[in-house]
Write a protein that holds these residues in place. Structure first.
Motif, PDB file in Angstrom:
ATOM      1  N   ASN A   7      -0.794  -3.647  -7.062  1.00 13.77           N
ATOM      2  CA  ASN A   7       0.008  -4.604  -6.290  1.00 13.77           C
ATOM      3  C   ASN A   7       0.745  -3.948  -5.126  1.00 13.77           C
ATOM      4  OD1 ASN A   7      -0.287  -7.233  -7.271  1.00 13.77           O
ATOM      5  ND2 ASN A   7       0.757  -6.650  -9.164  1.00 13.77           N
ATOM      6  N   THR A   8       0.316  -2.744  -4.752  1.00 15.67           N
ATOM      7  CA  THR A   8       1.077  -2.016  -3.720  1.00 15.67           C
ATOM      8  C   THR A   8       0.210  -1.615  -2.537  1.00 15.67           C
ATOM      9  OG1 THR A   8       2.503  -1.099  -5.448  1.00 15.67           O
ATOM     10  CG2 THR A   8       2.570   0.002  -3.318  1.00 15.67           C
ATOM     11  N   GLN A  33       6.417 -11.131   2.754  1.00 17.29           N
ATOM     12  CA  GLN A  33       5.296 -11.110   1.814  1.00 17.29           C
ATOM     13  C   GLN A  33       5.439 -10.080   0.691  1.00 17.29           C
ATOM     14  OE1 GLN A  33       2.052 -10.557   4.768  1.00 17.29           O
ATOM     15  NE2 GLN A  33       0.798 -10.913   2.954  1.00 17.29           N
ATOM     16  N   PHE A  34       6.168  -9.029   0.981  1.00 14.73           N
ATOM     17  CA  PHE A  34       6.217  -7.890   0.050  1.00 14.73           C
ATOM     18  C   PHE A  34       7.658  -7.454  -0.199  1.00 14.73           C
ATOM     19  CE2 PHE A  34       2.534  -7.340   2.894  1.00 14.73           C
ATOM     20  CZ  PHE A  34       1.486  -7.276   1.985  1.00 14.73           C
ATOM     21  N   ALA A  35       7.868  -6.783  -1.349  1.00 19.51           N
ATOM     22  CA  ALA A  35       9.098  -6.011  -1.508  1.00 19.51           C
ATOM     23  C   ALA A  35       8.829  -4.707  -0.746  1.00 19.51           C
ATOM     24  CB  ALA A  35       9.346  -5.717  -2.973  1.00 19.51           C
ATOM     25  N   VAL A  36       9.585  -4.459   0.315  1.00 20.81           N
ATOM     26  CA  VAL A  36       9.302  -3.316   1.194  1.00 20.81           C
ATOM     27  C   VAL A  36      10.175  -2.123   0.803  1.00 20.81           C
ATOM     28  CG1 VAL A  36       9.495  -2.493   3.582  1.00 20.81           C
ATOM     29  CG2 VAL A  36       8.529  -4.747   3.119  1.00 20.81           C
ATOM     30  N   PHE A  37       9.542  -0.972   0.603  1.00 23.86           N
ATOM     31  CA  PHE A  37      10.251   0.268   0.265  1.00 23.86           C
ATOM     32  C   PHE A  37      10.124   1.255   1.421  1.00 23.86           C
ATOM     33  CE2 PHE A  37      11.414  -0.272  -4.187  1.00 23.86           C
ATOM     34  CZ  PHE A  37      10.745  -1.447  -4.457  1.00 23.86           C
ATOM     35  N   VAL A  38      11.225   1.926   1.746  1.00 23.84           N
ATOM     36  CA  VAL A  38      11.248   2.884   2.855  1.00 23.84           C
ATOM     37  C   VAL A  38      11.976   4.157   2.386  1.00 23.84           C
ATOM     38  CG1 VAL A  38      11.320   1.053   4.622  1.00 23.84           C
ATOM     39  CG2 VAL A  38      13.460   2.038   3.774  1.00 23.84           C
ATOM     40  N   PRO A  39      11.827   5.266   3.106  1.00 25.98           N
ATOM     41  CA  PRO A  39      12.622   6.456   2.754  1.00 25.98           C
ATOM     42  C   PRO A  39      14.111   6.146   2.899  1.00 25.98           C
ATOM     43  CG  PRO A  39      10.861   6.990   4.303  1.00 25.98           C
ATOM     44  CD  PRO A  39      10.929   5.504   4.245  1.00 25.98           C
ATOM     45  N   GLY A  83       4.752  -9.774 -10.947  1.00 27.22           N
ATOM     46  CA  GLY A  83       3.501  -9.698 -10.173  1.00 27.22           C
ATOM     47  C   GLY A  83       3.772  -9.574  -8.681  1.00 27.22           C
ATOM     48  N   HIS A  84       5.017  -9.176  -8.338  1.00 26.59           N
ATOM     49  CA  HIS A  84       5.408  -9.139  -6.940  1.00 26.59           C
ATOM     50  C   HIS A  84       4.673  -8.024  -6.212  1.00 26.59           C
ATOM     51  CE1 HIS A  84       8.023 -10.820  -4.003  1.00 26.59           C
ATOM     52  NE2 HIS A  84       8.429  -9.621  -3.596  1.00 26.59           N
ATOM     53  N   LYS A  85       4.186  -8.330  -5.038  1.00 27.20           N
ATOM     54  CA  LYS A  85       3.494  -7.292  -4.275  1.00 27.20           C
ATOM     55  C   LYS A  85       4.521  -6.399  -3.577  1.00 27.20           C
ATOM     56  CE  LYS A  85      -1.086  -9.025  -3.385  1.00 27.20           C
ATOM     57  NZ  LYS A  85      -1.766  -8.009  -4.126  1.00 27.20           N
ATOM     58  N   GLN A  86       4.258  -5.107  -3.556  1.00 27.45           N
ATOM     59  CA  GLN A  86       5.175  -4.207  -2.853  1.00 27.45           C
ATOM     60  C   GLN A  86       4.445  -3.431  -1.771  1.00 27.45           C
ATOM     61  OE1 GLN A  86       7.165  -1.810  -5.816  1.00 27.45           O
ATOM     62  NE2 GLN A  86       5.323  -0.707  -6.371  1.00 27.45           N
ATOM     63  N   LEU A  87       5.216  -2.964  -0.808  1.00 29.38           N
ATOM     64  CA  LEU A  87       4.660  -2.193   0.308  1.00 29.38           C
ATOM     65  C   LEU A  87       5.540  -0.967   0.497  1.00 29.38           C
ATOM     66  CD1 LEU A  87       3.530  -3.602   3.748  1.00 29.38           C
ATOM     67  CD2 LEU A  87       5.290  -1.834   3.668  1.00 29.38           C
ATOM     68  N   ILE A  88       4.918   0.203   0.462  1.00 28.82           N
ATOM     69  CA  ILE A  88       5.684   1.440   0.655  1.00 28.82           C
ATOM     70  C   ILE A  88       5.411   1.922   2.064  1.00 28.82           C
ATOM     71  CG2 ILE A  88       5.978   3.832  -0.107  1.00 28.82           C
ATOM     72  CD1 ILE A  88       5.418   2.913  -2.922  1.00 28.82           C
TER      73      ILE A  88
END
Ligand code: SF4
Ligand code: SF4
Length: 342
Positions: free
Chosen positions: A126-127, A22-28, A88-93
């Protein structure tokens, strides 16, 4: 009944894979050589072992160090402007620390003020933020002096707490609670898990040893604003490299420039720093030519001017400006040695 959920640490990869649908996922990540939030590669979850906090804060995900604003082309009728393509992509940190999440809430006040900044706000809207409580704060951290707890946050959508082999997951916002409801594979947290999470939060709170007293700090700064001797002493070892401001999660100065080849180009904005002697040299002269004036500005902006404008201190005690300064300049020493208010 305890409505919180939990997930085994070994299943974090499965959780991130699910959210990646569902999201572009960002991690450390340390992939680039500097610890920062980076798009998850679909495999590596080793950050759960090494991560204390990132060197570059999550503000870079909303206000990148260099960002195209629009492109332009000149033809016989003048300039044609093209806004940047927005997916418009949703991202998740995943894994943002409470201090950095608070810093984003502080930055919102500026970017949503009289002028609403579309570049920052579109990313912000969007995050989703998934907070991860600190278990091992750094010696330079002083978040608790700014009313922040290293284990808790109201500035995220979900909050995770390390309870041993598992993370306890608490829904903070409605969006976060909906995400939990749609996520499969989570366990039900028990009362005992809740107790362990509370103990972990308390323990991390007491691990933050560095403290400053911010009571009436704006009044003290105001009264010593013209005390050149004091500021010269405080600024003596600073080399104006700007690192403290570029890495600070609540700093937001930027410069704008056009990159143009023949008749087409891109207008970009990039991070700037009030620590630089050439700051604002292009549109006018730097109003703070001397180094002590620039050091004073950095401190007063966070602890005097921002509270004046927004009723909140623009420092979250993340300690980056202390641990990453090449000459060990320490903002807490400056604040603690302010002369008494006159
Ligand atoms: S990082 Fe240190 S030396 Fe560099 S501008 Fe900041 S205080 Fe000065
Ligand atoms: S001033 Fe220093 S301690 Fe405060 S938020 Fe910025 S980098 Fe962190």
């Amino acid at each position: 009944m305890n409505k919180n959920k939990k997930i085994s640490k070994k299943d974090v990869g499965k959780l991130l894979s699910q959210w990646s649908q569902q999201f572009a996922v960002f991690v450390p990540s340390r992939e680039s050589g500097t610890a920062m939030m980076a798009e998850w590669d679909g495999k590596d979850t080793s950050f759960t072992d090494w991560y204390r906090n990132t060197v570059i804060s999550a503000r870079a995900s909303f206000s990148p160090s260099a960002e195209p604003m629009f492109s332009f082309q000149k033809d016989k009728d003048g300039y044609r402007i093209e806004p940047p393509a927005s997916d418009g992509h949703k991202q998740l940190i995943f894994g943002i620390r409470p201090c950095d999440a608070r810093a984003l809430s502080i930055l919102d006040l500026t970017f949503k003020d009289a002028y609403e900044d579309p570049y920052y706000l579109s990313k912000r809207n969007n995050t989703l933020l998934i907070g991860l409580g600190c278990t091992n704060p750094c010696d330079s951290c002083f978040c608790t002096s700014l009313g922040i707890s290293p284990g808790e946050s109201n500035d995220v959508d979900l909050m995770l707490t390390d309870i041993g082999d598992e993370f306890l997951i608490e829904g903070v916002t409605e969006v976060g609670k909906e995400l939990i409801a749609k996520t499969s594979g989570l366990g039900e947290a028990t009362e005992a898990d809740g107790t362990r999470a509370r103990e972990a939060k308390e323990e991390s709170y007491h691990k933050v040893k560095r403290r400053i007293d911010v009571k009436n700090i704006d009044g003290k700064l105001l009264s010593c604003f013209d005390n050149k001797d004091y500021w010269e002493k405080m600024a003596a070892k600073c080399i104006s490299c700007g690192i403290c401001t570029l890495l600070c999660p609540t700093c937001y100065c930027f410069d704008i420039n056009d990159e143009m080849v023949k008749k087409q180009g891109t207008r970009c904005r990039s991070w700037d720093s009030c620590a630089f002697s050439i700051y604002t040299k292009m549109p006018m002269e730097n109003p703070r030519e001397e180094k002590w004036q620039r050091v004073r500005q950095k401190v007063c902006h966070k602890f005097e001017f921002y509270p004046m404008n927004f009723e909140t201190i623009a420092c979250v005690g993340c300690g980056r400006c202390i641990r990453l300064c090449p000459v060990n300049w320490d903002i807490t020493q400056t604040l603690e040695s302010l002369p008494a208010e006159v």
